[in-house]
Design an enzyme around this catalytic site. Structure first.
Site, PDB file in Angstrom:
ATOM      1  N   GLY A 169       0.846  -1.569   0.095  1.00  0.00           N
ATOM      2  CA  GLY A 169       0.027  -0.203  -0.055  1.00  0.00           C
ATOM      3  C   GLY A 169       0.538   1.135   0.174  1.00  0.00           C
ATOM      4  O   GLY A 169       1.955   1.016  -0.296  1.00  0.00           O
ATOM      5  N   ARG A 170       0.106   2.637   0.973  1.00  0.00           N
ATOM      6  CA  ARG A 170       0.676   3.600   0.028  1.00  0.00           C
ATOM      7  C   ARG A 170       2.331   3.708   0.734  1.00  0.00           C
ATOM      8  O   ARG A 170       3.185   4.591   1.089  1.00  0.00           O
ATOM      9  CB  ARG A 170      -0.236   4.438   0.698  1.00  0.00           C
ATOM     10  CG  ARG A 170      -0.655   4.896  -0.068  1.00  0.00           C
ATOM     11  CD  ARG A 170      -1.611   6.513   0.904  1.00  0.00           C
ATOM     12  NE  ARG A 170      -3.069   6.666  -0.022  1.00  0.00           N
ATOM     13  CZ  ARG A 170      -4.124   6.221   0.300  1.00  0.00           C
ATOM     14  NH1 ARG A 170      -4.135   5.479   1.217  1.00  0.00           N
ATOM     15  NH2 ARG A 170      -5.348   6.455   0.117  1.00  0.00           N
ATOM     16  N   ILE A 171       2.225   2.887   2.404  1.00  0.00           N
ATOM     17  CA  ILE A 171       3.298   2.857   3.280  1.00  0.00           C
ATOM     18  C   ILE A 171       4.942   1.708   3.137  1.00  0.00           C
ATOM     19  O   ILE A 171       5.611   2.851   2.929  1.00  0.00           O
ATOM     20  CB  ILE A 171       2.747   2.479   4.482  1.00  0.00           C
ATOM     21  CG1 ILE A 171       1.965   4.087   5.348  1.00  0.00           C
ATOM     22  CG2 ILE A 171       4.283   2.848   5.911  1.00  0.00           C
ATOM     23  CD1 ILE A 171       0.733   3.716   6.823  1.00  0.00           C
ATOM     24  N   THR A 245       5.270  -1.959  11.581  1.00  0.00           N
ATOM     25  CA  THR A 245       5.124  -0.210  11.733  1.00  0.00           C
ATOM     26  C   THR A 245       3.366  -0.826  11.493  1.00  0.00           C
ATOM     27  O   THR A 245       2.957   0.396  11.809  1.00  0.00           O
ATOM     28  CB  THR A 245       6.209   0.720  10.991  1.00  0.00           C
ATOM     29  OG1 THR A 245       5.729   0.028   9.845  1.00  0.00           O
ATOM     30  CG2 THR A 245       7.305   0.558  11.617  1.00  0.00           C
ATOM     31  N   ARG A 247       0.664  -3.413  13.138  1.00  0.00           N
ATOM     32  CA  ARG A 247       0.035  -3.414  14.160  1.00  0.00           C
ATOM     33  C   ARG A 247       0.277  -4.374  14.766  1.00  0.00           C
ATOM     34  O   ARG A 247       0.807  -5.033  14.343  1.00  0.00           O
ATOM     35  CB  ARG A 247      -1.765  -3.094  14.102  1.00  0.00           C
ATOM     36  CG  ARG A 247      -2.694  -2.635  13.086  1.00  0.00           C
ATOM     37  CD  ARG A 247      -2.724  -1.354  14.820  1.00  0.00           C
ATOM     38  NE  ARG A 247      -3.509  -0.054  14.325  1.00  0.00           N
ATOM     39  CZ  ARG A 247      -3.343   1.168  13.894  1.00  0.00           C
ATOM     40  NH1 ARG A 247      -2.460   1.068  14.023  1.00  0.00           N
ATOM     41  NH2 ARG A 247      -4.048   1.626  13.331  1.00  0.00           N
ATOM     42  N   GLU A 276      -0.082  -2.270  23.841  1.00  0.00           N
ATOM     43  CA  GLU A 276      -0.193  -1.236  24.072  1.00  0.00           C
ATOM     44  C   GLU A 276      -0.293   0.117  25.070  1.00  0.00           C
ATOM     45  O   GLU A 276      -1.708   0.028  25.161  1.00  0.00           O
ATOM     46  CB  GLU A 276       0.059  -0.229  22.700  1.00  0.00           C
ATOM     47  CG  GLU A 276       0.670  -1.084  21.641  1.00  0.00           C
ATOM     48  CD  GLU A 276       0.991  -0.258  19.820  1.00  0.00           C
ATOM     49  OE1 GLU A 276      -0.159   1.179  20.444  1.00  0.00           O
ATOM     50  OE2 GLU A 276       0.806  -0.577  19.090  1.00  0.00           O
ATOM     51  N   HIS A 295       4.886   2.790  18.770  1.00  0.00           N
ATOM     52  CA  HIS A 295       4.279   3.335  18.452  1.00  0.00           C
ATOM     53  C   HIS A 295       4.219   4.977  18.075  1.00  0.00           C
ATOM     54  O   HIS A 295       3.466   6.100  18.069  1.00  0.00           O
ATOM     55  CB  HIS A 295       2.227   2.975  19.323  1.00  0.00           C
ATOM     56  CG  HIS A 295       1.454   2.952  17.215  1.00  0.00           C
ATOM     57  ND1 HIS A 295       0.436   2.326  17.996  1.00  0.00           N
ATOM     58  CD2 HIS A 295       1.605   3.626  16.046  1.00  0.00           C
ATOM     59  CE1 HIS A 295      -0.240   2.465  16.549  1.00  0.00           C
ATOM     60  NE2 HIS A 295       0.290   3.234  15.576  1.00  0.00           N
TER      61      HIS A 295
END
Ligand code: DGY
Length: 345
Positions: A169-171, A245, A247, A276, A295
């Site tokens: 995807g974008r990331i 990075t 979940r 978290e 995070h």
């Protein structure tokens, strides 16, 4: 009648679950919300407790939550007026989207604006794990930094190695671009071919077998939950570094710990964990060759302010009867836009 089809007699009532980045001056995300709605704001730094959230949204038309709030059917039932949930995050695994859709509640998220910030953190973690940066920094602080030693804290090279992106995807693409800049060969695995992706598509098995660094960029869904398990780590190279990075839920942390202890993989770099915050007693913290960040993916003021603006855009569009740009559940809108006679057939 779907909730958001109702006409608002008064200004919508909104609950915002944290102070929004960007301050409250003119043009800020909060000021924009206050201009158009009555805002109830949870002012604490820690998340709003579930029972307080339930009580505070009972008479709300809109909700602007963080990824720390769980939005499920039971909560929605306690908020019969609610018409829109604008998550201030690109990930929306904290929201039961089908439950929202079934109740005619529009859900929006904040993609795009955090791509580079998150890719920077992924790459920072990759470099930190490869070059043993946190071990070195600890040695400086703890006074165990001795004279220059040709054999001390030897890490892994980055240039000339292979970077595997799981989830193009974008990331994932932004991390791939960074990899290209560092002279890495980039592979990606995903359900679809991405024509302009800066890397070569392959299947997951090949990616795991050939990558020196494996970076996770899939959203957390039923399908990806715990996908990084013992079998996944066993398919990686013994020297490879695992980077996550997205979940914490995509990783079986017990299996990751075993893989690090057994040397099945060479290291791990995480920005996300389960839970978290990770308790300081968690055994993962004592695993060899692990770097853990709290995070921080989207944590720059500019990025968080843009995320807040995007969430405000989504909420105002949904409450104003428009189609939000980043609508996660268009079916909720489409069902409501059908003529009433057809909708009730
Ligand atoms: C998101 O937006 O989903 C990120 O995890 C926040 O940093």
């Amino acid at each position: 009648m779907p909730r958001y089809n109702r006409r608002m007699a008064d200004r919508p009532h909104i609950f915002v679950t944290r102070t929004l980045p960007g301050g409250d001056g003119p043009g800020s995300p909060l000021a924009r919300l206050r201009e158009a709605t009555d805002v109830d704001l949870w002012p604490e730094e820690s998340p709003v407790p579930a029972d307080v959230l339930r009580a505070r949204i009972a008479a709300c038309d809109g909700l602007l939550p963080m990824l720390t709030e769980r939005i499920d059917g039971a909560l929605l039932d306690a908020a019969p007026r609610l018409r829109a949930v604008a998550n201030m995050a690109v990930g929306y695994d904290n929201i039961d989207v089908p439950a929202c859709t079934a109740r005619g509640v529009l859900v929006t998220n904040t993609p795009g604006v955090l791509t580079d910030a998150t890719a920077d953190i992924a790459f920072a973690l990759l470099l930190a794990a490869a070059r043993r940066l946190t071990e070195g920094e600890r040695a400086v602080r703890e006074g165990t930094w001795g004279p220059w030693n040709p054999n001390w804290l030897l890490g892994k090279p980055v240039a000339g190695t292979t970077l595997g992106i799981v989830g193009p995807g974008r990331i994932g693409a932004a991390v791939a671009r960074r990899g290209g800049g560092f002279g890495m060969r980039v592979l990606y695995a995903g359900r679809h071919d991405v024509p302009d992706f800066p890397g070569e598509r392959t299947d997951l098995d090949t990616l795991l077998a050939e990558s020196d660094f494996v970076s996770m960029h899939v959203p957390l869904t039923a399908e990806t939950t715990l996908m990084c398990n013992a079998a996944f780590f066993a398919r990686m190279q013994p020297n490879a570094i695992f980077v996550n990075t997205t979940r914490g839920g995509v990783v079986d942390q017990g299996a990751l710990l075993d893989a690090l202890r057994a040397g099945t993989i060479g290291g791990a770099a995480l920005d996300v964990t389960t839970p978290e915050p990770l308790p300081p007693t968690d055994p993962l913290l004592d695993a060899p060759n692990i770097v853990i960040a709290p995070h921080l993916g989207s944590a720059t003021l500019e990025t968080r302010t843009r995320m807040a603006h995007l969430a405000v855009d989504g909420l105002l569009a949904a409450l104003g009867g428009g189609r939000p740009t980043h609508l996660v559940n268009p079916e909720a809108l489409e069902a409501a836009q059908r003529p009433q006679s057809e909708a009730s057939r």
